[in-house]
Enzyme design. Structure first.
Site, PDB file in Angstrom:
ATOM      1  N   GLU A 224      38.931  45.985  42.457  1.00  0.00           N
ATOM      2  CA  GLU A 224      39.281  46.258  41.064  1.00  0.00           C
ATOM      3  C   GLU A 224      38.238  47.272  40.610  1.00  0.00           C
ATOM      4  O   GLU A 224      37.109  46.897  40.272  1.00  0.00           O
ATOM      5  CB  GLU A 224      39.229  44.988  40.214  1.00  0.00           C
ATOM      6  CG  GLU A 224      39.665  45.235  38.785  1.00  0.00           C
ATOM      7  CD  GLU A 224      39.528  43.996  37.901  1.00  0.00           C
ATOM      8  OE1 GLU A 224      40.347  43.809  36.998  1.00  0.00           O
ATOM      9  OE2 GLU A 224      38.568  43.218  38.119  1.00  0.00           O
TER      10      GLU A 224
ATOM     11  N   ASP B 204      36.756  41.328  42.234  1.00  0.00           N
ATOM     12  CA  ASP B 204      36.875  41.401  40.787  1.00  0.00           C
ATOM     13  C   ASP B 204      35.763  42.283  40.210  1.00  0.00           C
ATOM     14  O   ASP B 204      34.595  42.166  40.609  1.00  0.00           O
ATOM     15  CB  ASP B 204      36.782  39.983  40.208  1.00  0.00           C
ATOM     16  CG  ASP B 204      36.901  39.949  38.707  1.00  0.00           C
ATOM     17  OD1 ASP B 204      37.996  40.253  38.200  1.00  0.00           O
ATOM     18  OD2 ASP B 204      35.902  39.610  38.040  1.00  0.00           O
TER      19      ASP B 204
END
Length: 696
Positions: free
Chosen positions: A373, A336
């Site tokens: 990401e 993330d």
């Protein structure tokens, strides 16, 4: 003659240098703190105990080696509950925030138990750490090691999959509940589940009160090495460890890999106003990126930023990744806000960041899938430039371009072709193959596929922020009516558009990722930021499996084709040149009239001819030629099959304007094109023909 005896089954367990290590007659406790002047171990008998049953002081002379405090305590067994306490300087201007009264979570704790406890003395009492016996019968389970180019990812929330009453499972909202639904997951044809955060995160706030908004998504880490206790069915401390392993073993047995969404960019301790429950109270100035030595840099958008390129924090992240791979048999990770790993100790983006390179080159993670990401909350956007060929990336450009084309946005024809062909503009220049692109159109963050064609605007009032939260740039449309409608024309277009985007996604070069529930038209009622919706807004509605069985069948037909056809999952980029001795190029682009495509045109209709791959990518000769006819205009169009396809026998595979079961032919036995070789394609529709197999 000596006979060679079979070796007993060996299971590799990764031993960590810190944390609570259970031994034969007791437990070794080890914790890092450079600036602490003293350290204490707090032992508890029960989960709800406010005060420890025993406090053991670390001897600074005997129990401290360098910056590591380590002490052996005999007689402590699996299930023992504990905290740390550390004394040291309170000097926020220079990064120190020691609080001798604070109860601290072990950064390497393997499990937590209980929740925050409310008390009148002002001391924050976070969940207790648990000493864990890591023994587990894996029954020969090993990593599946599916090639990433053959991977189909299914992004899923552990609790949300079975929390609804419609799930009709014995262990709802749990790791064990996932096991009960494995037959359904298998039926989808996916190869991997990507689990939204399962590392420990807060269930209740530090005051012991219920959170104003449930922390449903879990992007607020509290203990990186611990499976989330809230997803365990059992109530005993440490139950989550065993149940998580049972889930992984069962998924592997079904041929499904497990990828974890990990959040190494911040923690739940927040900024200066947040609680001290772990890292702040042990070595604040090392674990976090600070500005002017005292203020928390907020590149994560969550109050603080983990100092991932400090050697101590870097070491912790590596131990954590190896822990999940070897002790839990996890197959990969999605990082993330991974661009934060590209920032140095002062928050500056740096070229060739050591953390990113080391993860890619770590020999113990060599067979592990790593997905970034490739952006953060402070403006870094590194899609196409994050790491080397070992790193795959969530391709945000793919999402936006495919949404834009099917919505009918002008100037998107070339972008669609580029995304369909694997996004060579982003990856080829760096020598990275097509599978570095994780293609997605929807994710947990944003509209579901159904809502993408049902709402023009977000509807987040249920989140309690007056609809201010959530992205305003959704590239969505409602086709005449905002929200559900009985108008047949609107419903028809929406159904086509979902099929258009799903077919585009699963037949593009690269690796597709689908959000759980999109295959059955799950809706969040227009909420594009359901982070706090631990409710039927977010939960999987199992009634839709039957209600939208036609969409489910369509999805299953696409995944079957993708698994069987190397034509749509190549190891190398399409070139537009002939391959393997054939005279036709590997990809050709045409206007509906059958002539080569003029990329300067403003039309939103095109034909793509994708030839079967070469013997290098397809040694068994399983690949087939594809003719894909895209019409995102509002008018029906006629497409002329290109001359290069003459002599080839074609069968219809997909017609998104067709009524089920004539929308997809999973056995590739659909009708042949007209003898005129002119194919009619309805407005807002996609037709795909595949060649009949021929021997090499």
């Amino acid at each position: 003659m000596l006979m060679k005896q079979p070796c007993p089954e060996m299971h590799f367990t990764y031993q960590m240098p810190y944390g609570a290590a259970l031994q034969d007659t007791g437990t070794q406790f080890s914790v890092f703190s450079r600036s602490a002047t003293s350290m204490r171990l707090l032992l508890y008998n029960k989960i709800n105990d406010l005060e420890p049953a025993e406090i053991i002081e670390f001897d600074a002379e005997r129990d401290r080696r360098g910056d590591v405090w380590s002490m052996y305590v005999p007689g402590l067994e699996h299930g023992q509950l504990y905290h740390y306490q550390a004394s040291g300087p309170w000097d926020p201007e220079h990064g120190h925030r020691f609080d001798a009264a604070a109860r601290l979570i072990d950064p390497y704790a393997q499990a937590l138990a209980g929740t925050y406890q409310k008390c009148d003395d002002g001391v924050v009492r976070p969940p207790k750490c648990v000493v864990i016996d890591d023994t587990f019968d894996w029954e020969g389970d090993t990593h599946l090691r599916h090639d990433i180019s053959e991977t189909i990812i299914y992004e899923m929330h552990v609790r949300g999959l079975t929390k609804s009453r419609t799930a009709k499972v014995k262990t709802s909202g749990s790791y064990l509940g996932v096991i009960e639904k494995i037959p359904y997951l298998q039926s989808l044809g996916i190869t991997a589940v990507e689990l939204m955060p399962v590392n420990e995160f807060p269930i209740r706030n530090p005051l012991g009160e219920k959170l104003d908004k449930p922390n449903y998504w879990g992007y607020d880490p509290m203990a990186f090495f611990s499976p989330h206790r809230g997803y365990a069915h059992g109530k005993k401390p440490g139950s989550q460890v065993t149940e998580f392993k049972q889930m992984v073993k069962a998924l592997h047995k079904a041929g499904i890999e497990v990828i974890l969404d990990v959040v190494f960019n911040h923690t739940c301790e927040g900024n200066e106003l947040g609680p001290t429950i772990s890292f702040k109270g042990l070595e604040n100035q090392i674990y976090y990126i600070l500005s002017e030595g005292q203020h928390y840099c907020n590149y994560s958008g969550c109050g603080n930023t983990l100092n991932g390129n400090h050697p101590v924090v870097r070491e912790m992240i590596f131990h954590c990744l190896r822990h999940w791979v070897y002790n839990y048999h996890v197959d990969g990770f999605r990082f993330d806000l991974a661009s934060i790993l590209s920032r140095d100790r002062h928050g500056n983006l740096i070229p060739n960041p050591p953390m990113v390179e080391l993860i890619a080159e770590d020999p113990l993670l060599a067979n592990t899938k790593i997905i970034a990401e490739a952006w953060d909350a402070a403006g870094a956007y590194q899609v196409g430039s994050f790491g080397n060929h070992r790193w795959a990336e969530w391709n945000g450009r793919y999402r936006d371009d495919v949404r834009g084309f099917w919505r009918g946005d002008g100037g998107t024809l070339g972008a669609l072709a580029t995304r369909l062909a694997g996004s060579s503009d982003l990856y080829e220049h760096a020598g990275r193959p097509p599978h570095c692109s994780i293609n997605f159109i929807t994710s947990h963050d944003g509209f579901t596929m159904n809502d993408l064609v049902t709402y023009k605007d977000k509807h987040n009032l249920a989140n309690g922020e007056d609809n201010r939260d959530g992205d305003n740039h959704n590239i969505s449309d409602n086709y005449g009516v905002e929200g559900p409608t009985r108008k047949k024309g609107v419903r028809t277009i929406r159904s086509r558009q979902i099929r258009n985007m799903m077919a585009t996604l699963l037949l593009s070069q690269g690796v597709p990722m689908v959000v759980s529930g999109d295959e059955i038209r799950k809706t969040q009622r227009g909420n594009n930021n359901a982070y706090c919706q631990d409710s039927d807004i977010s939960w999987f509605d199992w009634r839709l499996v039957e209600k939208n069985a036609d969409m489910l069948r369509f999805f299953q037909g696409l995944t079957k084709f993708r698994r069987e056809q190397p034509s749509v999952r190549r190891q190398h980029f399409l070139t537009g040149k002939p391959v393997d001795g054939r005279k036709i190029p590997d990809v050709s682009w045409y206007s509906p009239d059958g002539h080569p495509l003029d990329w300067g045109q403003h039309d939103l209709a095109m034909l793509a001819y994708i030839a079967a791959p070469s013997r290098v990518d397809d040694p068994e000769g399983l690949g087939r030629d594809l003719v894909m006819m895209f019409n995102s205009t509002g008018q029906d169009r006629s497409f002329k099959l290109p001359a290069m396809g003459r002599g080839i026998k074609w069968n219809l595979f997909v017609n998104t304007a067709g009524v089920s079961p004539k929308d997809i032919y999973p056995d590739l036995d659909g009708p042949m094109p007209p003898s005129s070789r002119v194919v009619d394609v309805a407005c807002h529709a996609l037709k795909i023909y595949v060649s009949q197999p021929e021997p090499f």
